[in-house]
Design a protein around this motif. Structure first.
Motif, mmCIF file in Angstrom:
data_model
loop_
_atom_site.group_PDB
_atom_site.id
_atom_site.type_symbol
_atom_site.label_atom_id
_atom_site.label_comp_id
_atom_site.label_asym_id
_atom_site.label_seq_id
_atom_site.Cartn_x
_atom_site.Cartn_y
_atom_site.Cartn_z
ATOM 1 N N LEU A 253 0.859 -1.181 0.000
ATOM 2 C CA LEU A 253 0.000 0.000 0.000
ATOM 3 C C LEU A 253 0.893 1.228 0.000
ATOM 4 O O LEU A 253 1.824 1.328 0.805
ATOM 5 N N GLU A 254 0.584 2.145 -0.917
ATOM 6 C CA GLU A 254 1.434 3.301 -1.126
ATOM 7 C C GLU A 254 1.078 4.454 -0.186
ATOM 8 O O GLU A 254 -0.096 4.625 0.144
ATOM 9 N N HIS A 255 2.102 5.215 0.184
ATOM 10 C CA HIS A 255 1.904 6.448 0.959
ATOM 11 C C HIS A 255 2.801 7.535 0.379
ATOM 12 O O HIS A 255 3.616 7.257 -0.498
ATOM 13 N N SER A 288 9.050 -1.595 -6.737
ATOM 14 C CA SER A 288 9.029 -0.637 -7.846
ATOM 15 C C SER A 288 7.626 -0.052 -8.015
ATOM 16 O O SER A 288 7.456 1.159 -8.219
ATOM 17 N N HIS A 289 6.616 -0.907 -7.907
ATOM 18 C CA HIS A 289 5.220 -0.474 -8.065
ATOM 19 C C HIS A 289 4.857 0.583 -7.019
ATOM 20 O O HIS A 289 4.371 1.674 -7.341
ATOM 21 N N GLU A 290 5.106 0.259 -5.763
ATOM 22 C CA GLU A 290 4.690 1.167 -4.690
ATOM 23 C C GLU A 290 5.496 2.472 -4.743
ATOM 24 O O GLU A 290 4.973 3.541 -4.465
ATOM 25 N N TYR A 291 6.765 2.370 -5.106
ATOM 26 C CA TYR A 291 7.588 3.580 -5.181
ATOM 27 C C TYR A 291 7.109 4.488 -6.318
ATOM 28 O O TYR A 291 7.103 5.718 -6.182
ATOM 29 N N PHE A 292 6.661 3.885 -7.416
ATOM 30 C CA PHE A 292 6.157 4.668 -8.548
ATOM 31 C C PHE A 292 4.904 5.458 -8.154
ATOM 32 O O PHE A 292 4.640 6.544 -8.663
ATOM 33 N N HIS A 293 4.140 4.897 -7.213
ATOM 34 C CA HIS A 293 2.951 5.599 -6.719
ATOM 35 C C HIS A 293 3.306 6.914 -6.002
ATOM 36 O O HIS A 293 2.446 7.761 -5.823
ATOM 37 N N THR A 294 4.562 7.044 -5.554
ATOM 38 C CA THR A 294 4.975 8.305 -4.924
ATOM 39 C C THR A 294 4.615 9.468 -5.845
ATOM 40 O O THR A 294 4.218 10.535 -5.396
ATOM 41 N N PHE A 322 -4.096 5.151 -12.924
ATOM 42 C CA PHE A 322 -3.290 5.282 -11.708
ATOM 43 C C PHE A 322 -2.729 3.942 -11.225
ATOM 44 O O PHE A 322 -1.602 3.882 -10.753
ATOM 45 N N GLU A 323 -3.479 2.860 -11.378
ATOM 46 C CA GLU A 323 -2.951 1.538 -11.022
ATOM 47 C C GLU A 323 -2.354 0.825 -12.234
ATOM 48 O O GLU A 323 -1.312 0.183 -12.127
ATOM 49 N N GLY A 324 -3.024 0.941 -13.381
ATOM 50 C CA GLY A 324 -2.556 0.229 -14.573
ATOM 51 C C GLY A 324 -1.211 0.750 -15.064
ATOM 52 O O GLY A 324 -0.293 -0.025 -15.341
ATOM 53 N N TYR A 392 -8.348 -3.482 -13.716
ATOM 54 C CA TYR A 392 -7.760 -2.196 -14.108
ATOM 55 C C TYR A 392 -6.257 -2.177 -13.866
ATOM 56 O O TYR A 392 -5.556 -1.324 -14.387
ATOM 57 N N TYR A 393 -5.743 -3.122 -13.110
ATOM 58 C CA TYR A 393 -4.284 -3.267 -12.955
ATOM 59 C C TYR A 393 -3.688 -3.870 -14.232
ATOM 60 O O TYR A 393 -2.895 -3.236 -14.917
ATOM 61 N N ALA A 394 -4.080 -5.117 -14.506
ATOM 62 C CA ALA A 394 -3.410 -5.863 -15.574
ATOM 63 C C ALA A 394 -3.772 -5.314 -16.957
ATOM 64 O O ALA A 394 -2.888 -5.023 -17.767
HETATM 65 ZN ZN ZN Z 1 -0.837 0.138 -6.916
#
Ligand code: ZN
Length: 591
Positions: A253-255, A288-294, A322-324, A392-394
């Motif tokens: 989970l991103e913050h 990598s995924h969660e860091y990209f959400h920064t 935003f997720e994809g 919406y992710y994949a």
């Molecule tokens: Zn995500």
């Protein structure tokens, strides 16, 4: 209204019983009553979770004595007649071992602000101070969080004091308390920490630091190629990856300046290993995924999230972006930072393409609907999910891929999706926590793509995002010198069902619409006992060995239990479909 600092004190007072006592002190209540409550959901995880249900007790002190509040809805309480100062005390039960809640025992405490920090209505913009008390007997415990500390020097009975400019920030810096393994490194000069909770013998910290540093630097330079300034520095002195290591788990989970992760012990590299674990690339992909959400979703946001309404679902039709897009870039960043090679990247991408095409649900639900209905569908998946839902992710990551390929092709390789991400960052992200925050409108994306690349993708986006047909990736990939082929990986006839071992037998998990299992009436929950009188056993291999004796078109008699009722049904086997995507470079065909 004059500014006042809200003071929160967290005390893990009952580790054995998984309880935290949390006190909120409000120095001045201007009105005759004060409403307090917890969010109904946590940003980044789109499901109503009713965090207030874990509050076991609540009381408030004003006028020299303790009072009981009035409950006014599922998430809020009102203290009446409390003008002046008010102290509210809650006891929170914390036994949710996930990245979304709070988990306390005698080995550690992890909590999100959404589980423990009461929101004081009308005072959401006021600065907050957090004090963490040291649990009795835990002299070696330290506090780890991205929330800025007031001072690193703390009293013996304290784990530190921290500050947040408002409630939105207060609940966006989770805490880990305990004695985790800690890795520190700098990426583009910005401090990063990785905190690993859970038993991990001989963790190869140097290897992880080297790989994650590369990934972080590649992302920082993607969004800020000139200054290489890390985005999180507007909110925290250091970025923190908080990882809970379990037997088998995966998620994050991103913050704004940290992320909470759960990973499997066997996915992490350890010293003296002759071979890197296969799952390590998945762990790095998650990081990598969660860091990209920064950047993408914590600062570049849909307008629907500015600001969040934490009392009810916040609908947007843009989660595919935003997720994809974040899912597209997670593995791409592993390739660009040379943590994986091109062959491995193409394998990962092929796996995503295979997964998207596995479910007939992709032909029923558009990505825009999948985003909008995340709260009731994607986050509430049942056995029918593959037949009803599009991810919406994949599939969103395949939109990003297709868009990247289209932009490159039509701009003669002058532009790519990177330029679009930078344009989003420049327009919506750079000043998010400093200036006037705004978000991307529900219909503004195609225009932005055109403005920054000169490529008109309106038609494609409508088809890919509002429509339900498959994205035609083959010609797009071929133009960039990548061959996409569909192959059949299964030599035995297909049943058209996903199965799981269940005691002595296999149980049907999901029935794929239109397949042999569906046509025969086999259902989720059915236990497979025998195939033409022979016991099936509890492994997929055993079933495959049995089915290998038959041809597509043959009928088999399956004996099953539905609940406690013995049933028999004839299943006409089908040819295993060519449903596995394979990608390989074909430079000769590149145009
Ligand atoms: Zn995500």
């Amino acid at each position: 209204m004059t500014t006042q600092t809200l003071h929160y004190i967290v005390e893990p007072h009952d580790l054995a019983g998984h309880r935290l006592k949390v006190t909120l002190k409000i120095a001045r209540v201007a009105k005759s009553n004060q409403v307090v409550g917890l969010p109904a959901w946590i940003p980044g995880s789109y499901l109503i979770r009713d965090f207030s249900r874990h509050i076991e007790s609540i009381r408030g002190r004003h006028g020299g004595r303790w009072h009981q509040p009035k409950k006014i809805d599922d998430h809020h309480w009102s203290f009446d007649g409390c003008a002046g100062s008010l102290t509210v005390e809650i006891v929170v039960y914390a036994w949710d071992f996930s990245v979304r809640g709070a988990h306390v025992d005698d080995s550690h405490a992890f909590f999100n602000g959404t589980s423990v920090f009461l929101m004081a209505k009308g005072l959401e913009d006021q600065p907050c101070k957090v004090e963490i008390n040291r649990p009795a007997g835990k002299r070696s415990w330290r506090a780890y969080t991205s929330m800025p500390a007031v001072s690193t020097r703390t009293a013996a009975d304290s784990l530190g004091q921290f500050v947040a400019p408002n409630y939105d920030a207060l609940i966006d810096h989770p805490f880990e308390l305990g004695t985790p393994a800690v890795i520190a490194f700098e990426a583009c000069g910005a401090p990063h920490r990785m905190v690993f909770t859970g038993v991990i013998p001989n963790l190869d910290t140097k290897r992880i630091a080297r790989d994650v540093k590369r990934i972080c630097e590649a992302q920082i330079k993607l969004f800020d190629p000139h200054m290489a300034r890390a985005a999180f520095l507007d909110s925290a002195p250091a970025y923190v990856f908080m990882t809970m290591v379990t037997g088998s788990g995966y998620g994050g989970l991103e913050h704004r300046a940290s992320t909470a992760l759960v990973c499997s012990r066997q996915d992490l590299p350890t010293l003296h290993q002759t071979q890197t674990p296969d799952g390590y690339v998945n762990f790095l992909g998650l990081v990598s995924h969660e860091y990209f959400h920064t950047w993408n979703v914590k600062r570049i946001k849909p307008a629907a999230f500015v600001p969040y309404d934490l009392t009810k679902p916040n609908h947007t039709r843009l989660l595919w972006l935003f997720e994809g897009f974040t899912s597209y870039y997670d593995d791409l960043m592993l390739l660009r930072s040379q943590v994986i090679d091109e062959q491995k990247y193409l394998q990962q991408l092929a796996k995503t393409i295979t997964g998207v095409h596995a479910g007939p649900g992709r032909l029923k639900q558009s990505l825009a609907s999948s985003s909008f209905d995340a709260w009731t569908k994607y986050y509430k998946q049942d056995e029918n999910a593959p037949n009803a839902i599009s991810s919406y992710y994949a599939k969103g990551s395949l939109v990003a891929l297709a868009l990247d390929l289209v932009i490159r092709q039509r701009s003669d390789q002058r532009f790519s999706l990177d330029d679009v991400m930078r344009a989003l960052w420049d327009k919506f992200g750079v000043l998010f926590y400093q200036g006037q925050p705004t978000g991307l409108s529900e219909t503004g994306f195609a225009k932005l793509v055109f403005e920054c690349t000169g490529v008109d993708v309106r038609t494609e986006l409508v088809k890919w995002v509002e429509g339900t047909s498959d994205i035609e990736l083959k010609p797009l990939l071929a133009a960039q010198g990548i061959e996409l082929n569909w192959v059949c990986k299964d030599t035995t006839p297909a049943l058209g069902a996903n199965l799981k071992p269940d005691g002595e037998s296999l149980t049907v998990r999901q029935v794929i619409e239109g397949g042999p299992a569906h046509r025969s009436g086999l259902s989720a929950g059915d236990r497979l006992l025998a195939c033409n009188g022979l016991r099936i056993g509890n492994t997929l291999k055993h079933l495959k060995d049995l089915l290998a004796a038959y041809q597509p078109g043959d009928e088999i008699l399956l004996t099953t239990f539905r609940d406690d009722v013995l049933q028999e049904r004839l299943v006409a086997l089908a040819e295993a479909p060519a449903s596995t995507a394979e990608l390989k470079p074909n430079p000769a065909k590149a145009r």
